[in-house]
Design an enzyme around this catalytic site. Structure first.
Site, short mmCIF file in Angstrom:
data_model
loop_
_atom_site.label_atom_id
_atom_site.label_comp_id
_atom_site.label_asym_id
_atom_site.label_seq_id
_atom_site.Cartn_x
_atom_site.Cartn_y
_atom_site.Cartn_z
N ASN A 154 0.81 -1.24 0.00
CA ASN A 154 0.00 0.00 0.00
C ASN A 154 0.84 1.28 0.00
O ASN A 154 0.51 2.24 -0.65
CB ASN A 154 -1.02 -0.01 1.14
CG ASN A 154 -0.40 -0.06 2.50
OD1 ASN A 154 0.72 -0.54 2.68
ND2 ASN A 154 -1.11 0.44 3.49
N GLY B 67 2.17 -5.71 7.37
CA GLY B 67 1.24 -6.43 6.51
C GLY B 67 -0.01 -6.78 7.29
O GLY B 67 -0.33 -6.15 8.31
N SER B 68 -0.69 -7.79 6.84
CA SER B 68 -1.98 -8.13 7.45
C SER B 68 -1.79 -8.87 8.78
O SER B 68 -0.73 -9.48 9.01
CB SER B 68 -2.78 -9.01 6.49
OG SER B 68 -2.09 -10.21 6.29
N GLU C 210 3.72 -4.67 12.35
CA GLU C 210 2.80 -3.55 12.10
C GLU C 210 1.67 -4.11 11.24
O GLU C 210 1.86 -4.38 10.05
CB GLU C 210 3.52 -2.41 11.36
CG GLU C 210 4.67 -1.79 12.13
CD GLU C 210 4.23 -0.84 13.23
OE1 GLU C 210 3.01 -0.63 13.39
OE2 GLU C 210 5.10 -0.30 13.93
N CYS D 143 -3.44 1.47 6.54
CA CYS D 143 -3.66 0.70 7.77
C CYS D 143 -4.49 1.49 8.77
O CYS D 143 -5.35 0.94 9.44
CB CYS D 143 -2.34 0.24 8.36
SG CYS D 143 -1.17 1.58 8.60
N GLU E 141 7.16 1.20 15.50
CA GLU E 141 8.17 1.85 14.68
C GLU E 141 8.02 3.34 14.93
O GLU E 141 6.99 3.80 15.43
CB GLU E 141 7.92 1.55 13.19
CG GLU E 141 8.40 0.16 12.82
CD GLU E 141 8.15 -0.22 11.37
OE1 GLU E 141 7.21 0.31 10.77
OE2 GLU E 141 8.91 -1.06 10.86
P1 NAD Z 1 0.31 -9.25 3.46
O1 NAD Z 1 0.33 -9.69 4.87
O2 NAD Z 1 -0.40 -10.06 2.45
O3 NAD Z 1 1.81 -9.09 2.90
C1 NAD Z 1 2.77 -8.25 3.51
C2 NAD Z 1 4.15 -8.73 3.14
O4 NAD Z 1 4.38 -10.01 3.72
C3 NAD Z 1 4.40 -8.91 1.63
O5 NAD Z 1 5.72 -8.53 1.34
C4 NAD Z 1 4.22 -10.42 1.46
O6 NAD Z 1 4.90 -10.93 0.33
C5 NAD Z 1 4.83 -10.94 2.75
N1 NAD Z 1 4.37 -12.27 3.16
C6 NAD Z 1 3.25 -12.93 2.81
N2 NAD Z 1 3.18 -14.13 3.45
C7 NAD Z 1 4.29 -14.20 4.22
C8 NAD Z 1 4.80 -15.18 5.13
N3 NAD Z 1 4.14 -16.32 5.37
N4 NAD Z 1 5.97 -14.95 5.75
C9 NAD Z 1 6.64 -13.80 5.54
N5 NAD Z 1 6.22 -12.84 4.70
C10 NAD Z 1 5.05 -13.03 4.04
O7 NAD Z 1 -0.24 -7.74 3.51
P2 NAD Z 1 -0.57 -6.78 2.28
O8 NAD Z 1 -1.85 -7.29 1.66
O9 NAD Z 1 0.63 -6.59 1.43
O10 NAD Z 1 -0.83 -5.40 3.04
C11 NAD Z 1 -2.08 -5.02 3.53
C12 NAD Z 1 -2.16 -5.20 5.04
O11 NAD Z 1 -1.08 -4.51 5.66
C13 NAD Z 1 -3.41 -4.59 5.64
O12 NAD Z 1 -3.94 -5.47 6.61
C14 NAD Z 1 -2.91 -3.32 6.32
O13 NAD Z 1 -3.72 -2.84 7.37
C15 NAD Z 1 -1.56 -3.74 6.76
N6 NAD Z 1 -0.70 -2.58 6.96
C16 NAD Z 1 -0.31 -2.28 8.23
C17 NAD Z 1 0.48 -1.15 8.45
C18 NAD Z 1 0.91 -0.76 9.83
O14 NAD Z 1 1.83 0.02 9.93
N7 NAD Z 1 0.31 -1.28 10.87
C19 NAD Z 1 0.88 -0.36 7.37
C20 NAD Z 1 0.48 -0.73 6.09
C21 NAD Z 1 -0.30 -1.85 5.89
#
Ligand code: NAD
Length: 488
Positions: A150, A224-225, A246, A280, A463
């Site tokens: 994102n 990520g999620s 995060e 997020c 962070e």
């Molecule tokens: P995602 O969890 O699908 O992927 C995030 C990253 O993790 C990607 O680089 C992906 O390739 C990697 N990944 C996937 N599976 C993995 C595993 N098993 N082990 C290690 N790495 C793995 O998330 P997304 O769809 O890219 O991002 C959206 C999500 O991120 C939303 O839920 C959003 O709220 C969250 N987000 C949080 C913050 C925050 O600061 N809290 C900021 C931005 C986005």
């Protein structure tokens, strides 16, 4: 190093650009057309990067804070100097409109400068009985920075700055949906950091789990999620890696009855639909006081209607497409659930999203207009889960205790906001919200000097701010007695 070339993308390992036998590509979410090839890293590529980062750590960790800070500041300036190139990549791979892409790039130098204004210094915390005790912050080692799609540049820069300023080295892994800008940022970084300090690997779904289980990586900083975050923590536990997570959010915005309705409605619409809802800490649930609900919802609908949706390269566009087909299908599944569970879609119901999407090679993008939903039950999916797309549910409330309880009734705790003019009442509510960041009369806007992180299922650690830097260090208590004293 020579000029950046924007038509070839390589891994960055040990100061060198490294190509892989296999390549892949992501899709421009506005057009459905393929972007350029990027590497698919193998386990060997990761091993090479870990070896380089471990070697570089030996010297980088002994350089002075000032030296590291100066290198980062120069890096920040160089990113700004290349802002058009980076912003164009972001539009092509992420889908966000050009002005927002430029803002994300400009934010990099700002983040670096702001974090570099902080410092972790040795501190004598006790000096008595012939003994001093000093608290020290010592870099951990090699970090893995796992980045989502994102805010690819913004989030990578936060991780890189924390790691490098505190004396760690890092291997970054972009999302497979947005690898382009991250690879180029790392390439640019080679002008300022010794080989092996800043590495970046693009890969498929195997690469993340390889990193979290790699014994040569000491810390994972993951954004990520929440679902993936749980897997990351589980995997990291086997090698007892340090982790910062995060994760996702379901931020409530509580609207008091004394607001300026058109003004607040327009602001809430921006904080909900900016980046097509893929933030997020976007506003993801609105609780408006029942006495102004009708007028507020009407104003919110009007404000959202004014937000132009389209290709990020077009003039005046506020919202691009959602980033990828998986996300597109996920957002649509929320629409189906709203229809099934009984919420009323008061904006966006007329769009036949299924028809607008004709597959990745059709030349159509993953566009979804803003949607506003009312009367969804508190336990419905749209009130509980994060769609990470442009759907905003609005509920009504009667009294303060009730709305505080409903806002807190979630497994997530990333952000929250309260809007009103009665500052005593507003702050009283704000202080009772269970979230890492709470805003009054705004939302989303963060500063790198403030710790940022989630409560509950929204994360582990923070962070930004001093605490963010501490998260990249081992803490040491150094006891120094000049003369040996017999304890008997
Ligand atoms: P995602 O969890 O699908 O992927 C995030 C990253 O993790 C990607 O680089 C992906 O390739 C990697 N990944 C996937 N599976 C993995 C595993 N098993 N082990 C290690 N790495 C793995 O998330 P997304 O769809 O890219 O991002 C959206 C999500 O991120 C939303 O839920 C959003 O709220 C969250 N987000 C949080 C913050 C925050 O600061 N809290 C900021 C931005 C986005």
């Amino acid at each position: 190093m020579t000029e950046l070339k924007w038509d070839h993308f390589s891994n960055v390992i040990d100061g060198k650009l490294v190509d892989t036998a296999e390549t892949r590509y992501s899709v421009n979410p506005s057009t459905g057309k393929p972007n350029l090839p990027v590497p698919v890293s193998t386990k060997d590529d990761l091993d090479m990067a870990v070896k380089a980062a471990r070697k570089a750590f030996k010297t980088w960790s002994t350089t002075s804070w000032e030296e590291r800070k100066n290198a980062l500041l120069e890096f920040g300036k160089a990113i700004t100097a290349e802002k058009e190139g980076f912003a164009k990549l972001l539009v092509q791979e992420q889908g966000k409109p050009m002005p927002f892409a430029l803002r994300e790039v400009a934010g990099s130098e700002f983040t670096i400068k702001t974090l570099c204004s902080l410092k972790l210094e040795d501190e004598v915390i006790s000096d008595e009985g012939g003994r001093t005790v000093t608290r020290r912050y010592v870099p951990i080692g090699v970090g893995g920075g796992i980045v989502p799609w994102n805010y690819p540049i913004g989030i990578m820069i936060v991780k890189v700055t924390h790691a490098l300023l505190t004396g760690n080295t890092i291997i970054c892994k972009p999302s497979p949906f947005t690898p382009y800008a991250n690879l180029k940022i790392a390439e640019l970084g080679q002008r300022f950091f010794p080989p092996g300090v800043l590495n970046c690997l693009s890969g498929d779904d195997n690469l993340g789990p390889w990193m979290t289980s790699h014994p040569g990586i000491d810390k994972i900083s993951f954004t990520g999620s929440s679902a993936t975050g749980r897997k990351v923590m589980e995997s990291c536990s086997r090698t007892l890696k340090r982790v910062t997570l995060e994760l996702g959010g379901k931020d409530p915005a509580i609207i008091l009855p004394d607001i300026d309705i058109p003004l607040v409605a327009s602001q809430v619409a921006l904080y909900a639909f900016m980046n097509s809802g893929q933030i997020c800490v976007a506003t993801k649930r609105v609780y408006v006081h029942s006495s102004i609900a009708k007028e507020f919802i009407a104003a919110l609908v009007e404000a959202a209607k004014r937000l132009k949706v389209g290709d990020g390269m077009e003039e005046g566009v506020f919202m691009g497409p959602v980033n990828n087909s998986m996300q597109y299908e996920k957002v649509l599944s929320f629409v189906e659930d709203i229809r099934r569970e009984g919420g009323e879609i008061v904006l966006g119901n007329e769009q036949d999203t299924k028809l607008r999407y004709k597959g990745k090679d059709s030349g159509n993008g993953y566009f979804i207009d803003p949607m506003i939903v009312v009367s969804a039950a508190d336990d419905s999916r749209i009130m509980k889960e994060e769609p990470f797309g442009p759907i905003l549910p609005v509920a009504t409330w009667e009294n303060d205790e009730e709305v505080i309880a409903r806002a807190n009734d979630t497994d997530l705790g990333l952000g929250a906001s309260v809007w009103g003019k009665d500052m005593e009442r507003v702050e009283k509510i704000a202080r009772r919200l269970e979230a890492g960041s709470v805003w009054v009369n705004e939302h989303v806007l963060t500063t790198p000097v403030a710790p940022f992180g989630g409560w509950k299922g929204s994360g582990v650690g923070v962070e930004n701010g001093r605490e963010g830097l501490v998260g990249w260090c081992n803490v040491q208590s150094l006891y120094i007695r000049k003369e040996v004293k017999s304890v008997l």
